[in-house]
Design a protein around this motif. Structure first.
Motif, PDB file in Angstrom:
ATOM      1  N   CYS A 122       0.793  -1.330  -0.206  1.00 52.14           N
ATOM      2  CA  CYS A 122      -0.022  -0.037  -0.088  1.00 52.14           C
ATOM      3  C   CYS A 122       0.842   1.209   0.043  1.00 52.14           C
TER       4      CYS A 122
ATOM      5  N   LYS B  98      -8.504   3.616   2.435  1.00 49.39           N
ATOM      6  CA  LYS B  98      -7.616   3.957   1.622  1.00 49.39           C
ATOM      7  C   LYS B  98      -6.715   2.999   0.649  1.00 49.39           C
ATOM      8  N   GLY B  99      -6.299   1.987   1.324  1.00 50.33           N
ATOM      9  CA  GLY B  99      -5.689   0.708   0.543  1.00 50.33           C
ATOM     10  C   GLY B  99      -6.469   0.298  -0.264  1.00 50.33           C
TER      11      GLY B  99
ATOM     12  N   TYR C 284       0.211   4.502   1.178  1.00 49.92           N
ATOM     13  CA  TYR C 284      -0.323   5.171   1.982  1.00 49.92           C
ATOM     14  C   TYR C 284       0.489   5.285   3.461  1.00 49.92           C
ATOM     15  N   CYS C 285       0.125   4.437   4.507  1.00 49.42           N
ATOM     16  CA  CYS C 285       0.786   4.685   5.867  1.00 49.42           C
ATOM     17  C   CYS C 285       1.645   3.708   6.049  1.00 49.42           C
TER      18      CYS C 285
ATOM     19  N   LEU D  64      -7.160  -4.648   4.923  1.00 50.06           N
ATOM     20  CA  LEU D  64      -6.755  -3.110   4.376  1.00 50.06           C
ATOM     21  C   LEU D  64      -7.675  -2.334   4.807  1.00 50.06           C
ATOM     22  N   CYS D  65      -7.461  -0.945   4.683  1.00 51.13           N
ATOM     23  CA  CYS D  65      -8.598   0.257   5.300  1.00 51.13           C
ATOM     24  C   CYS D  65      -8.781   0.505   3.851  1.00 51.13           C
TER      25      CYS D  65
ATOM     26  N   VAL E  21       1.759   1.390   8.186  1.00 48.11           N
ATOM     27  CA  VAL E  21       1.165  -0.149   8.310  1.00 48.11           C
ATOM     28  C   VAL E  21       1.982  -1.090   7.600  1.00 48.11           C
ATOM     29  N   GLY E  22       2.160  -0.547   6.312  1.00 47.69           N
ATOM     30  CA  GLY E  22       2.593  -1.339   5.474  1.00 47.69           C
ATOM     31  C   GLY E  22       1.822  -2.383   4.920  1.00 47.69           C
ATOM     32  N   CYS E  23       0.672  -2.079   4.517  1.00 48.63           N
ATOM     33  CA  CYS E  23      -0.148  -3.524   4.222  1.00 48.63           C
ATOM     34  C   CYS E  23       0.369  -3.950   2.779  1.00 48.63           C
TER      35      CYS E  23
ATOM     36  N   PRO F 134      -5.483   2.320  10.505  1.00 54.96           N
ATOM     37  CA  PRO F 134      -6.525   1.856  10.738  1.00 54.96           C
ATOM     38  C   PRO F 134      -6.296   0.239  10.662  1.00 54.96           C
ATOM     39  N   VAL F 135      -5.429  -0.394   9.951  1.00 56.17           N
ATOM     40  CA  VAL F 135      -5.227  -1.860  10.321  1.00 56.17           C
ATOM     41  C   VAL F 135      -4.420  -2.112  11.437  1.00 56.17           C
TER      42      VAL F 135
HETATM   43 FE1  SF4 Z   1      -2.645   1.305   3.474  1.00 58.53          FE
HETATM   44 FE2  SF4 Z   1      -4.735   1.526   5.060  1.00 58.53          FE
HETATM   45 FE3  SF4 Z   1      -2.873  -0.502   5.186  1.00 58.53          FE
HETATM   46 FE4  SF4 Z   1      -2.243   2.129   6.250  1.00 58.53          FE
HETATM   47  S1  SF4 Z   1      -3.808   0.665   7.060  1.00 58.53           S
HETATM   48  S2  SF4 Z   1      -0.897   0.775   4.739  1.00 58.53           S
HETATM   49  S3  SF4 Z   1      -3.342   3.166   4.428  1.00 58.53           S
HETATM   50  S4  SF4 Z   1      -4.205  -0.262   3.733  1.00 58.53           S
END
Ligand code: SF4
Length: 698
Positions: free
Chosen positions: A13, A49-50, A15-16, A46-47, A18-20, A196-197
């Motif tokens: 991902c 955004k992902g 975005y954040c 995933l949240c 967390v690195g999903c 979020p994750v």
């Molecule tokens: Fe992406 Fe959301 Fe996972 Fe963060 S928590 S890496 S924004 S999917």
């Protein structure tokens, strides 16, 4: 229709922190959908955004050609400028012409004014390889250490405290260790919105019996899972944490065996906090003394406890002191180095950890080697075959001041948007307009790119190969899923072309060659290879062997300090830089929303995310709205000593009266026009989380 995909590409991902891990479903070279993968930090989750923030690379405003500023166009933000039709301000150019002009302007300034006239901002959205190349270009081509990135605005104070106290700026344990903990303290963070994750793992831990303690000025969704949730006065965190330390010391809840074996400086800390009782600190932090005692006892007497924090801790002029207090709590109670224990600053951007590790920081070379240490510097001089400057460079906000002072005259900005992200934007934008030469490399003509002489069309995350390091120290491989549009080029290629025009004989053919070079300068990457990442997808550092997993929990035996011991660092509660007063009686605090990311360059161009949150809103407590005689949705004007914005109101029962929260992703109501640029003296991070403001209806 995801079933129609003609290929599936595994990646990470964008975005954040967390690195999903995720999988792009691709058809006809376009991403149809995204699904979660069984990565170590997300386990298929995933949240929003992902899952839905994947279509920004194909937005109508996407840059597909290099652009050169037209003669006579003012270097200023033009409210009528349309990024999808930049021809009013810029003309299209070939790569040869754009690169020649971009590099010549920088080289000429260096020739005339010396290396200190140039600076570079990289980005925590860079891959590790891009970050390595960018800081190498500034250090070996520009000839100074004036290179920084948005970690300065995020966790620089946390890293300063961690480096000082335990000798390492990274987390001591992954957030997955929360599942092993008896008590988890979340302070100055709002994971359900920002990570979020990770928040789903905290919820899972709570359901398994972990007692969650939330300390924050503002209520949040995870309060529903909390054993205790305490609201403290904005800016009262050092007072609160010292009061907790007082309880632990005076009630002798200290883990003396741990303190004796692994730390130094405890006696001075104990002496320092002896008078800082909950009763003495309560007026500053606004928390009932008995509640402070109960929370301190809960943390100290737990068998295994962790502390997580976010930018509510770090973005203060006392951000480093905040983090020092949290480290002292963990050390005093022996809560590091074992499963279910640790210190974890939740990292913001998807690669803020990796970009920092790779040296995108003005005072340290890769792996946090101080630029002033001749022996450590010599290793990089040998690796890069060139002498390096021994003087620490300027930080993000300091560079803006140096532009205003006529010291910095030219900049290369890669993927950062300081015209939106810096505090006191009026000042930052004036500085950008004052630059004699500005090169911006990005996906869109961002607010910052509107000040550029040359704009270079970069690569979006699904369009490139590269490694990225998440908040858990997990190095992961992102893979190219779709081709680059038009004349857009990989970022590593663009940096290399600029470097060649500085006379540097770079000849990398692929990011894997850059990664191989990084391994010569970064012991943190020992036993991690590109091939291994292709095979395994993710490896945690530090890693002890080619076939071993990395360490999820570190520093069980010793800390990476000169003595092997961690250090306590006492702190004194101080007021915010700009306390509220009669003229400006309300506390302004800023942050993110779940659906948008930082300055909104990507998420506001992702259709689903923009549909979910299309407009700037100010969140206020119900009582605050009543005081203003406003109903939710009606506009409010917020004024600080630096600027004013008007935006719609939203009721938020989690808000405290006397506070307003504004997200910083909306250019049309830019929160950072209001924020205070006062810096933490150690981490040099601005006080985004506290500014005195005045509210009025309409
Ligand atoms: Fe992406 Fe959301 Fe996972 Fe963060 S928590 S890496 S924004 S999917």
């Amino acid at each position: 229709d995801s079933r129609a995909a003609d290929r599936r590409v595994d990646s990470v991902c964008p975005y954040c922190g967390v690195g999903c891990q995720l999988t792009y479903q691709v058809k006809d070279d376009a991403i149809l959908a995204v699904e979660g993968r069984d990565g170590p930090s997300n386990r298929n989750r995933l949240c929003v955004k992902g899952r839905f923030g994947f279509d920004y690379p194909r937005h109508a405003a996407r840059l597909t050609m290099p652009l050169i500023r037209k003669p006579g166009v003012a270097k200023a933000l033009d409210p009528d400028f349309d990024p999808a039709n930049p021809s009013s301000h810029f003309r299209e150019a070939s790569w040869d012409e754009a690169l020649e002009l971009a590099a010549k302007g920088l080289v000429d300034l260096k020739t005339t004014h010396g290396p200190a006239a140039l600076a570079g901002f990289g980005s925590a959205k860079c891959t590790n390889e891009e970050a390595w190349l960018f800081q190498k270009l500034v250090r070996t081509g520009f000839g100074s250490n004036h290179v920084d990135h948005c970690t300065r605005l995020c966790h620089a104070s946390s890293v300063a405290a961690l480096m000082e106290c335990i000798g390492s700026g990274a987390v001591t344990a992954s957030f997955l260790q929360a599942l092993e903990a008896d008590v988890v303290v979340l302070i100055g963070c709002n994971p359900a919105v920002n990570h979020p994750v990770a928040a789903t793992f905290f919820k899972q831990a709570a359901k398994q019996g972990t007692r969650i303690v939330i300390l924050d000025p503002r209520g949040q969704a995870l309060d529903a899972y909390a054993h205790r949730s305490l609201r403290f006065t904005p800016g009262g965190d050092v007072a609160l944490l010292n009061a907790m330390l007082n309880v632990i010391v005076t009630e002798d809840l200290v883990d003396h065996d741990y303190v004796d074996a692994h730390t130094e400086g405890f006696a001075a800390l104990a002496e320092h906090v002896r008078e800082l009782t909950p009763e003495v600190m309560a007026p500053s932090c606004g928390v009932d003394p008995q509640a402070i005692r109960e929370v301190a006892r809960l943390y100290a007497t737990a068998e295994r406890a962790m502390i997580f924090w976010g930018m509510g801790i770090s973005q203060h002029v006392h951000g480093t002191d905040n983090a020092r207090c949290l480290i002292s709590l963990a050390l005093a109670c022996g809560h590091t180095g074992r499963p279910g224990t640790g210190l974890h600053p939740l990292r913001g951007q998807n690669n803020v950890q990796g970009a920092s590790d790779a040296g995108l920081i003005p005072m340290v070379l890769p792996d946090y080697q101080p630029v002033g240490d001749a022996q450590l510097r010599a290793a990089f001089e040998e690796l890069w075959n060139t002498p390096l400057d021994e003087t620490p460079g300027l930080t993000v906000v300091e560079i803006m001041d140096a532009i205003r002072d006529g010291v910095i005259r030219g900049m290369y900005i890669l993927g950062e948007n300081p015209a939106m992200s810096d505090p006191d934007l009026e000042h930052a934008r004036a500085a950008l307009g004052q630059l004699e030469h500005l090169v911006v490399q990005d996906l869109f003509v961002t607010e910052t790119a509107q000040f550029a002489d040359v704009v270079l069309p970069a690569s979006a995350w699904p369009e490139k190969d590269g490694t990225v390091t998440n908040t858990n120290r997990q190095v992961q491989l992102g893979r190219q899923a779709v081709p680059l549009p038009g004349q857009a080029r990989p970022d590593w290629w663009i940096i290399q072309e600029i470097a060649r025009r500085f006379g540097l004989g770079w000849d990398y053919a692929h990011p894997r060659e850059v990664f191989a070079e990084m391994k010569h300068g970064m012991v943190s990457l020992d036993h991690i290879t590109w091939e291994r990442l292709e095979r395994e997808g993710s490896v945690t550092y530090p890693c002890p062997a080619d076939d071993a997993p990395g360490w999820d929990v570190v520093f069980g035996d010793a800390f990476p300090t000169a003595s092997g011991k961690a250090r306590f660092s006492p702190t004194v509660p101080l007021p915010p830089d700009e306390p509220i007063d009669g003229d400006y009686p309300t506390v302004l605090t800023t942050g993110r929303q779940l659906e948008h990311w930082h300055t909104g360059a990507m998420t506001r161009r992702a259709r689903v995310l923009d549909d979910l949150e299309p407009e700037a809103v100010a969140s206020l407590a119900p009582g605050e709205l009543r005081r203003l005689k406003l109903v939710p949705g009606e506009p409010v004007t917020i004024v600080t000593r630096r600027g004013r914005i008007t935006l719609r109101t939203r009721v938020d029962p989690g808000m405290t009266e006397g506070m307003v929260f504004v997200p910083f992703c909306y250019a049309e109501a830019a929160a950072n026009l209001l924020t205070n640029p006062a810096l933490d003296p150690y981490g040099k991070i601005p006080e985004f989380k506290y500014a005195a403001c005045r509210l009025s209806p309409g």
